[in-house]
Design a protein around this motif. Structure first.
Motif, short mmCIF file in Angstrom:
data_model
loop_
_atom_site.label_atom_id
_atom_site.label_comp_id
_atom_site.label_asym_id
_atom_site.label_seq_id
_atom_site.Cartn_x
_atom_site.Cartn_y
_atom_site.Cartn_z
N UNK A 363 5.96 3.80 -4.28
CA UNK A 363 5.28 2.38 -4.20
C UNK A 363 3.98 2.42 -4.42
N UNK A 364 3.09 1.01 -4.84
CA UNK A 364 1.26 1.44 -4.51
C UNK A 364 1.01 1.31 -2.66
N UNK A 365 0.26 2.28 -3.06
CA UNK A 365 -0.65 2.24 -1.29
C UNK A 365 0.54 3.27 -0.19
N UNK A 366 1.88 3.98 -0.77
CA UNK A 366 2.11 5.10 -0.12
C UNK A 366 1.64 5.95 -0.32
N UNK A 367 1.52 7.43 0.66
CA UNK A 367 0.67 8.41 0.99
C UNK A 367 1.00 9.48 0.68
N UNK A 368 0.99 10.78 -0.54
CA UNK A 368 1.68 11.57 -0.78
C UNK A 368 1.27 13.25 0.42
N UNK A 369 2.52 13.47 0.41
CA UNK A 369 1.56 14.68 1.33
C UNK A 369 1.24 15.63 0.93
#
Length: 806
Positions: A363-369
């Motif tokens: 989902x847009x806005x979430x942060x890939x780690x």
């Protein structure tokens, strides 16, 4: 007799037959101001000739909607510039409501927006703008790619200008204050004060006078009117006494000047505006955080597989995008390559990163780690979950709680009442005040005008709503409107759907008992169930997914029994007890206790056997969510009755109810039964919240006083619901109710102080204490009190941010 004919075209929805057209035709015939009409079924519209003096489009729309049809409308929010108090918001709202084509309008002073529902084709946005400009404000109707940034930049510029004017006003006011308080007898004191006070009023404070004049031209009044009148009267009285002191000396009176009062009032009110604007900016911090999650650019893979950085606005559906470690996901999509953990806390409120691999949604806005992910764009722009959340939060923050309607009425008549009180104060002092009656009368009139504060009233409700809705969004609780946030604190009964709400909504293996568990037997079970499409088989496959699959032959599915197949020439069976009985396979005593225990818990039992004996018994159930038991316990602690409704059988319902700690439940009921049950509770005077996730819950959700949908449920449930729990964590339900209670308590505190401030402050300013102890309120103190009243209300709302919901 003069007529005001106008022909309007009304677009209609839901009018698909002659019968429907006749019903709408009858509504038109009975609507006041409609001179003639015709429903055009083919074009889905009605053409009406109206008397524009009598016809009300809003009333016609309501009448049509009451019959189950609709008028095609657009509901849109526009930024409003130039509002300085709650009376301004009432004026803007009133002007917009009378514009042609407008169904309804609502103006929120706290976030400076006007929400207008209008009929496209009849209403013209340019006319909205002209009407608002005519009373001294402005409406931003244009749209651009960077509109939010442009508006914020303009607001920052205006705030910077306000700070500069406040500092300059303070520098010019300081010598006036010092001379007026301590050196009144120095040579040319009045002339020096006059020189310094003139730019304070008519340059640094010129907007008060400009806006007051614009209001007066339309026979309206607001806070600027009060400030302009109070400081203007004090200034002109002081100028007169500076130029003609003998007028008073010849009558045995002293020629008082009040330059210091006028300048200090302007400076204090400017300072109050600076503090208020800064505090109001903090109330919208949740929206700013959400907007800050939207990346501006993204890495796209072209057809050759090469990476290119493009603007987010250039992404189209189907594009393959790359999320590198530490980058934000740009749009909603599905992973096609790579594995990683993604931090979704900013959307769901859940702190633990979620594992993502092929076919998982992002989902847009979430942060890939840590890892890299390639994903296809499935939703872009306004369609992404983040954009929808932002829109919902904006709409909720801009909506009005029911209590605000009363406050708006008070704010609308507040300034005229204060003007009348100030004039009566002056007359009373002139008549009863003796030789100093006129000077005391002028002083008290100025103090009354200055201390009266419609701003505190106007900010009391919307600032609390903005903070409450924003806090909810940060915690993963989306609130659709202010009315539901205000109502939730009255909830005394919560109804939970079972499947997908209290439970996970999909079967999983909860326990198993093997007589001889080894890798081969587990691999045989996994391989056979992998061939089946039954939901129970899917649960088994997921549970034993770590084994190496074997070759399966002669697979056969037997409806109502289970499956049989061969692996390495050996026959195996997976299914219910009837399958074993059909094939004369006995269940020995080894499994008796296990079977009895899980049968009592209403778990489904799967038997795995070869041709001779049972190899394992597996218990499968729709697992209860980890948060269900604690959520129900918390609701009970809040004094709320909790009930479970389910279409499942009595045994399963009883088992789930016992596990989660419920005494009251109803099993085997249909969607319409859920609706009827909600109505029955409401008829008993209950304020009912319905918590559900599926299409079968939508009717009951719509009927409930407050409806709460699970974010992982159906779209229709979320459309109907007043609140949505994004993560589907049931602990958010008691948190939502607690947030409502905190928000409503804050609103009540704000309104109490705003009303008490004016109820106590205005009589004191009018001089009610003078006959008792000789006290007269200095206009300078009144100005400071007025400025701080608004700041204190906004600051109290901001305290909501730091209150715990657990």
């Amino acid at each position: 007799m003069e007529t005001h004919d106008k022909i309007l075209t009304i677009p209609l929805e839901g009018v698909h037959s002659e019968h429907c057209a006749l019903i709408v035709d009858d509504v038109l015939a009975k609507t006041e101001g409609v001179l003639s009409h015709k429903v055009e079924l083919n074009n889905h519209q009605a053409k009406i000739d109206v008397d524009s003096k009598q016809f009300k489009l809003g009333q016609l729309t309501k009448n049509i909607r009451d019959l189950g049809y609709d008028v095609t409308t657009v509901k849109k929010s526009f930024p409003v510039e130039g509002m300085t108090c709650a009376s301004c918001a009432v004026s803007v709202e009133s002007i917009l409501s009378f514009e042609e084509g407008v169904i309804s309008s609502s103006v929120n002073y706290a976030n400076a927006t006007a929400t207008v529902e209008y009929v496209p084709g009849i209403a013209k946005l340019e006319n909205f703008k002209k009407a608002i400009q005519s009373i001294g404000y402005d409406l931003i109707i244009g749209e651009s790619e960077n509109q939010e940034a442009e508006i914020e930049e303009r607001q920052n510029e205006q705030f910077t200008l306000l700070k500069k004017r406040t500092i300059a006003a303070a520098l010019f006011t300081l010598p006036v204050f010092v001379i007026g308080m301590f050196f009144m007898e120095m040579p040319y004191a009045n002339w020096i004060m006059w020189a310094f006070s003139t730019p304070v009023l008519f340059w640094f404070g010129k907007n008060f006078f400009i806006n007051a004049w614009k209001q007066a031209k339309h026979r309206k009044a607001n806070m600027d009117t009060l400030v302009a009148l109070s400081t203007g009267i004090a200034y002109l009285f002081s100028v007169f006494n500076t130029l003609n002191p003998d007028f008073w000396y010849s009558r045995g009176l002293h020629a008082h000047v009040y330059f210091e009062a006028a300048t200090v009032v302007v400076t204090f009110i400017l300072l109050g505006k600076v503090l208020e604007e800064r505090a109001k900016g903090n109330t919208a911090s949740a929206i700013k955080k959400l907007m800050g999650l939207q990346p501006k650019t993204v890495t796209r893979l072209n057809q050759e597989g090469n990476q290119e950085e493009v603007k987010i606005s250039n992404v189209v559906l189907g594009d393959v995008l790359l999320a590198k470690p530490g980058e934000k996901i740009a749009v909603d999509g599905k992973v096609i390559s790579g594995t990683s953990f993604v931090d979704e806390s900013m959307i769901s409120g859940e702190p633990v990163p979620i594992a993502k691999s092929v076919d998982d949604s992002v989902f847009a806005g979430t942060i890939n780690q840590k890892g890299s992910l390639q994903y296809t764009a499935e939703k872009i722009g306004a369609e992404t979950l983040l954009s929808q959340i932002i829109q919902m939060v904006q709409n909720a923050q801009g909506s009005k709680a029911p209590v605000q309607k009363l406050v708006d009425k008070i704010a609308g008549i507040f300034v005229p009442i204060v003007l009348v009180i100030s004039l009566l104060t002056l007359l009373a002092w002139i008549i009863l005040g003796g030789e100093n009656g006129l000077t005391h009368g002028l002083l008290t009139m100025v103090a009354v005008l200055v201390i009266a504060c419609p701003c505190a009233l106007g900010l009391a409700t919307p600032t609390a709503i903005m903070v409450g809705v924003g806090k909810g969004a940060e915690k993963g609780i989306l609130i659709k409107d202010a009315e539901s946030l205000e109502l939730a604190q009255k909830i005394d009964t919560v109804i939970f759907d079972k499947t997908g709400t209290l439970t996970e909504g999909k079967p999983s293996v909860v326990a198993s008992l093997w007589k001889e568990e080894n890798k081969k037997n587990a691999a045989v079970l996994f391989s056979i169930e992998q061939q089946s499409e039954h939901p129970l088989a899917e649960a088994v496959v997921k549970n034993y997914s770590g084994v190496t699959p074997l070759l399966v032959s002669d697979f056969e599915s037997m409806t109502g029994f289970g499956v049989k197949a061969k692996v390495e020439g050996q026959s195996y069976f997976v299914g219910n007890k009837r399958l074993l009985d059909e094939n004369n396979i006995a269940t020995d005593g080894y499994y008796t206790e296990f079977i009895a225990k899980h049968s009592e818990l209403a778990h489904t039992l799967l038997y795995f056997s070869d041709s001779d004996k049972v190899l394992a018994v597996i218990a499968v159930a729709d697992q209860i969510k980890e948060s269900s038991i604690e959520a129900i316990a918390q609701l009970k602690e809040q004094g709320i009755e909790v009930i479970m409704l389910t279409g499942d059988n009595e045994q399963t319902a009883a088992s789930v109810a016992k596990t989660v700690g419920l005494n009251r439940y109803k099993a085997g009921i249909l969607p319409e039964d859920k609706l009827s049950f909600v109505k029955t509770l409401q008829s008993e005077g209950k304020v009912v919240a319905m918590v559900g996730d599926g299409i079968n819950d939508s009717a009951a959700l719509a009927q409930a006083n407050v409806s709460i949908a699970m974010g992982k449920g159906s779209d229709i449930a979320m459309d109907v619901a007043h609140m949505t729990i994004i993560s589907s964590d049931l602990l958010k339900v008691p948190q939502a109710i607690k947030l409502s209670r905190q928000t409503v308590a804050t609103i009540k505190q704000n309104l109490f102080w705003a009303f008490i401030y004016n109820i106590i402050g205005i009589p004191i300013a009018a001089g009610i204490l003078y006959p008792i102890n000789g006290f007269l309120l200095n206009p300078m103190i009144a100005g400071a009190a007025m400025a701080m009243s608004s700041v204190s209300v906004v600051s109290n709302s901001l305290r909501l941010k730091f209150k715990k919901l657990q």
